[in-house]
Scaffold this motif. Structure first.
Motif, mmCIF file in Angstrom:
data_model
loop_
_atom_site.group_PDB
_atom_site.id
_atom_site.type_symbol
_atom_site.label_atom_id
_atom_site.label_comp_id
_atom_site.label_asym_id
_atom_site.label_seq_id
_atom_site.Cartn_x
_atom_site.Cartn_y
_atom_site.Cartn_z
ATOM 1 N N TYR A 47 7.128 14.676 2.721
ATOM 2 C CA TYR A 47 8.139 13.689 2.345
ATOM 3 C C TYR A 47 8.527 12.796 3.511
ATOM 4 N N VAL A 48 8.302 13.304 4.734
ATOM 5 C CA VAL A 48 8.517 12.439 5.893
ATOM 6 C C VAL A 48 7.433 11.359 5.938
ATOM 7 N N GLU A 49 6.199 11.753 5.642
ATOM 8 C CA GLU A 49 5.107 10.772 5.602
ATOM 9 C C GLU A 49 5.337 9.778 4.473
ATOM 10 N N ALA A 50 5.832 10.297 3.341
ATOM 11 C CA ALA A 50 6.094 9.401 2.214
ATOM 12 C C ALA A 50 7.131 8.364 2.610
ATOM 13 N N ALA A 51 8.163 8.799 3.349
ATOM 14 C CA ALA A 51 9.203 7.867 3.781
ATOM 15 C C ALA A 51 8.627 6.814 4.719
ATOM 16 N N LYS A 52 7.691 7.235 5.596
ATOM 17 C CA LYS A 52 7.075 6.271 6.506
ATOM 18 C C LYS A 52 6.208 5.287 5.722
ATOM 19 N N GLY A 57 5.886 21.397 -11.697
ATOM 20 C CA GLY A 57 4.903 20.749 -10.836
ATOM 21 C C GLY A 57 4.420 19.423 -11.410
ATOM 22 N N GLY A 58 4.127 19.413 -12.708
ATOM 23 C CA GLY A 58 3.645 18.191 -13.340
ATOM 24 C C GLY A 58 4.693 17.096 -13.330
ATOM 25 N N GLN A 59 5.943 17.496 -13.596
ATOM 26 C CA GLN A 59 7.029 16.504 -13.580
ATOM 27 C C GLN A 59 7.222 15.934 -12.185
ATOM 28 N N ARG A 60 7.114 16.823 -11.178
ATOM 29 C CA ARG A 60 7.267 16.342 -9.804
ATOM 30 C C ARG A 60 6.185 15.343 -9.449
ATOM 31 N N GLN A 61 4.941 15.646 -9.873
ATOM 32 C CA GLN A 61 3.865 14.726 -9.522
ATOM 33 C C GLN A 61 4.076 13.388 -10.228
ATOM 34 N N ALA A 92 0.841 -1.191 0.000
ATOM 35 C CA ALA A 92 0.000 0.000 0.000
ATOM 36 C C ALA A 92 0.877 1.241 0.000
ATOM 37 N N GLN A 93 0.625 2.144 -0.915
ATOM 38 C CA GLN A 93 1.400 3.370 -1.003
ATOM 39 C C GLN A 93 0.472 4.576 -1.078
ATOM 40 N N MET A 94 1.064 5.748 -0.940
ATOM 41 C CA MET A 94 0.241 6.950 -0.972
ATOM 42 C C MET A 94 0.889 7.982 -1.886
ATOM 43 N N ILE A 95 0.056 8.698 -2.648
ATOM 44 C CA ILE A 95 0.532 9.809 -3.460
ATOM 45 C C ILE A 95 -0.014 11.078 -2.801
ATOM 46 N N PHE A 96 0.876 12.031 -2.548
ATOM 47 C CA PHE A 96 0.463 13.184 -1.761
ATOM 48 C C PHE A 96 0.004 14.336 -2.640
ATOM 49 N N SER A 149 6.250 17.170 -1.145
ATOM 50 C CA SER A 149 6.294 15.730 -0.889
ATOM 51 C C SER A 149 7.639 15.128 -1.276
ATOM 52 N N MET A 150 8.599 15.989 -1.668
ATOM 53 C CA MET A 150 9.931 15.475 -1.963
ATOM 54 C C MET A 150 10.976 16.242 -1.174
ATOM 55 N N ASN A 151 11.907 15.492 -0.586
ATOM 56 C CA ASN A 151 12.980 16.113 0.175
ATOM 57 C C ASN A 151 13.838 16.956 -0.771
#
Lengths: 336, 316
Positions: free
Chosen positions: B204-209, A172-176, A107-111, A117-119
């Protein structure tokens, strides 16, 4: 999107009266007295390969529900039965340690926000390879291959030119697309997509949606698709549930709900969608005020304060149960 | 694109690519650093003292006679009166005990550097981890660490060091560790925690979790790297604090050190020359000016780094 498969006996996800309350005030020596009822007794099923939509306005508990399903948030009450057909059906809420980690492969999530959502200090390769790394899948060489393959699959070509870029160098689109690649790289069977297109330009929304749809069909993924945009829900989802203040107020086939909304809130939501024709007329559904507070709500119908059809019975009764009104349509309203 | 071709294209360059990225970001930061000017001044002063420190052992080995120029036990036999004013043989004169001031100054520079950098390293290692852990776990862990921080901040460090040096004897190494612990668990930890709080809530912290990353993974891969620019900045400020504390303590004669800038002033003071600045300037100015300059140079570099890591402070 195809119609939902004829309900097999065992759904992939079965949420049973799922509840999450957040303590509002907490002190060291005080007992928590106030709670925000973010998700309040929500039940639904997601079939294999199905795209299930969760619709509602900001603050209605959609995102919390999504996070509950991937165990980013622990439920206060209720069960989430996850049945992938391989292992025994398990309650997600009871997982821990190794079983939780192996659940995270599935199970994964897309934010929502591709900018957060990226470091910012990690390259695209690091970001996409992270699930492989923490799940200890493959060696360095294999990871590069899989990440490249995944980037190609989400349309970032040629992958080699993207591997060692930083998120801020991408649009933005590339990041998503990168976010989609990260979610898919460990080949999950279930993805929570939390408004993946809401922060994007209209012109690239369809691209992302089509991509997610394609991949779902190719890889047999089920989605919980969270959105406030009914057009997006209609495009992506075969079935939707409409949420209001932590409760599901209406649930059923997307097309049926959109053409014949039964709950007054769904009606109001639909009437708020603009029609791109200045001369088009339709009866407005008037609801007043804003969303009332989810902090310790009164036991009556959550929509009572704003409901145009509420009466004394609604005021004095409990929140209406979600009842089957025929044809798989569930509505939580005494007046429907 | 076939996986095979991707492999052959990227594999040889995996580490090379990372190296290129690192040097690129380093070069960008360097350009920004140069543009701040005060940082360059600071760096120049640091370089000057680093040269002094490095030159001392070489001079002792090849040029200076040990029994004359040793910073602790040397004696300027050819001078008839101590302290002797600057001369060709002793460019900064000698101290009341007949020792060469320049040699003392250069010898001390090395230990000042070691003290400052060690204290800073300890501070930043502790502070970064305390900040990250406290912000990430919250709850009881946070409460305990932050109350500890309150205690450290309230602690009258100098007085405690006076007691400690009376009890166990404090040298440079111990002093660096103590300053590092007090600052790391105290003020630096609190500042870094406030920064970490804004990192731990990022998606990204949630994504890592969600990917299955454990606590250690999230803290060291996501939280700590995003704190490092700020940690580095506080490292510079800690150097200043450590050198200053050392000067105060050894001026008071409370450190078990063989030689330091603070001790040089202490010797001057105990021999009664402290208030005759105009007459015996070489006993006071070299040491006190060095303390001032080295402290301010690290501070200047810190301020300059602040602008590099904090774009809002940049002058347009």
């Amino acid at each position: 999107m195809t119609q939902a498969p004829d309900a097999p006996s065992r759904p992939l996800i079965h949420a049973i009266s799922l509840t999450k309350r957040f303590p509002v005030s907490s002190g060291w020596f005080r007992r928590d007295r106030s709670f925000a009822h973010a998700v309040d007794g929500v039940s639904f099923q997601i079939q294999r390969g199905e795209s299930f939509g969760l619709v509602g306005e900001s603050g209605c508990g959609k995102t919390t529900t999504g996070k509950l399903l991937v165990r980013l948030v622990d439920p206060t009450e209720g069960k989430i039965v996850f049945d992938d057909g391989e292992d025994e059906p398990t309650d997600i809420a009871s997982l821990s340690g190794r079983s939780l980690k192996s659940f995270r492969r599935k199970a994964q999530m897309i934010f929502q926000d591709p900018y957060e959502s990226m470091n910012p200090r990690r390259t695209i390769f690091d970001t996409v390879a992270e699930p492989l790394k923490v799940q200890k899948i493959g060696g360095a060489i294999e990871r590069v291959e899989r990440v490249s393959e995944m980037l190609g699959m989400v349309g970032l070509t040629p992958p080699a030119t993207f591997l060692f870029r930083y998120p801020h160098e991408l649009s933005g689109g590339q990041r998503q697309r990168v976010a989609v690649a990260r979610a898919l790289v460990i080949e999950p069977i279930f993805i929570v997509a939390d408004e993946p297109t809401s922060m994007l330009d209209v012109s690239i929304r369809t691209g992302i949606m089509r991509l997610m749809e394609d991949l779902a069909a190719r890889l047999g993924i089920s989605y919980l698709y969270i959105t406030h945009d009914l057009a997006v829900a209609r495009y992506m989802c075969s079935r939707i549930a409409v949420m209001y203040l932590g409760k599901i107020v209406e649930q059923g086939e997307t097309e049926e709900i959109l053409h014949n909304p039964k709950h007054p809130y769904t009606q109001a939501l639909l009437s708020a969608v603009p029609i791109p024709d200045p001369s088009a007329a339709r009866p407005p559904v008037k609801i007043e005020g804003g969303v009332s507070t989810p902090i310790d709500p009164p036991p009556r119908c959550r929509f009572y304060d704003r409901c145009p059809v509420a009466d004394a019975f609604c005021r004095d009764s409990e929140h209406p149960p979600l009842e089957d009104k025929g044809g798989g349509r569930m509505v939580a309203c005494y007046k429907a | 694109m076939s996986p095979q071709r991707t492999y052959s294209q990227t594999q040889p360059s995996l580490w090379k690519a990372r190296l290129t990225l690192a040097t690129r970001s380093l070069r960008q930061s360097w350009t920004l650093f140069l543009a701040t000017r005060i940082g360059v001044i600071g760096l120049a002063i640091i370089a000057f003292y680093a040269l002094l420190a490095a030159a001392h052992p070489i001079l002792m080995m090849f040029v200076w006679e040990e029994r004359v120029y040793d910073p602790v036990v040397g004696y300027a036999f050819e001078e008839t009166r101590q302290p002797a004013p600057p001369s060709l043989k002793h460019p900064l004169g000698t101290d009341p005990l007949g020792r060469d001031v320049l040699s003392q100054l250069m010898f001390s520079a090395r230990s000042e550097f070691m003290l400052g950098l060690l204290a800073a390293l300890v501070t930043v290692s502790i502070g970064t981890i305390v900040g990250a852990v406290s912000a990430y776990f919250g709850g009881v862990v946070d409460a305990v660490l932050m109350r500890l921080a309150d205690i450290m901040i309230m602690l009258p460090v100098i007085s405690v060091l006076v007691v400690l040096s009376a009890l166990i004897g404090v040298e440079h190494f111990e002093l660096a560790i103590i300053i590092g612990i007090v600052s790391g668990f105290g003020a630096t930890g609190v500042v870094l925690k406030s920064q970490a709080l804004s990192v731990v809530v990022k998606p990204y912290v949630e994504a890592a979790k969600t990917a299955g990353g454990g606590h250690v993974h999230v803290i060291f891969v996501h939280v700590v790297p995003n704190l490092l620019p700020l940690s580095f900045l506080y490292m510079m400020f800690t150097v200043t604090g450590a050198i200053f504390s050392e000067a105060v303590l050894s001026f008071l004669g409370l450190l078990d050190v063989r030689m330091s800038w603070g001790l040089m002033i202490h010797v001057t003071e105990s021999a009664g020359y402290l208030l005759q600045v105009t007459e015996y300037w070489w006993l006071i100015f070299p040491a006190s000016l060095s303390i001032t300059l080295l402290c301010s140079s690290f501070y200047l570099v810190g301020r300059s780094l602040d602008e590099v890591v904090n774009p809002r402070l940049r002058q347009l």
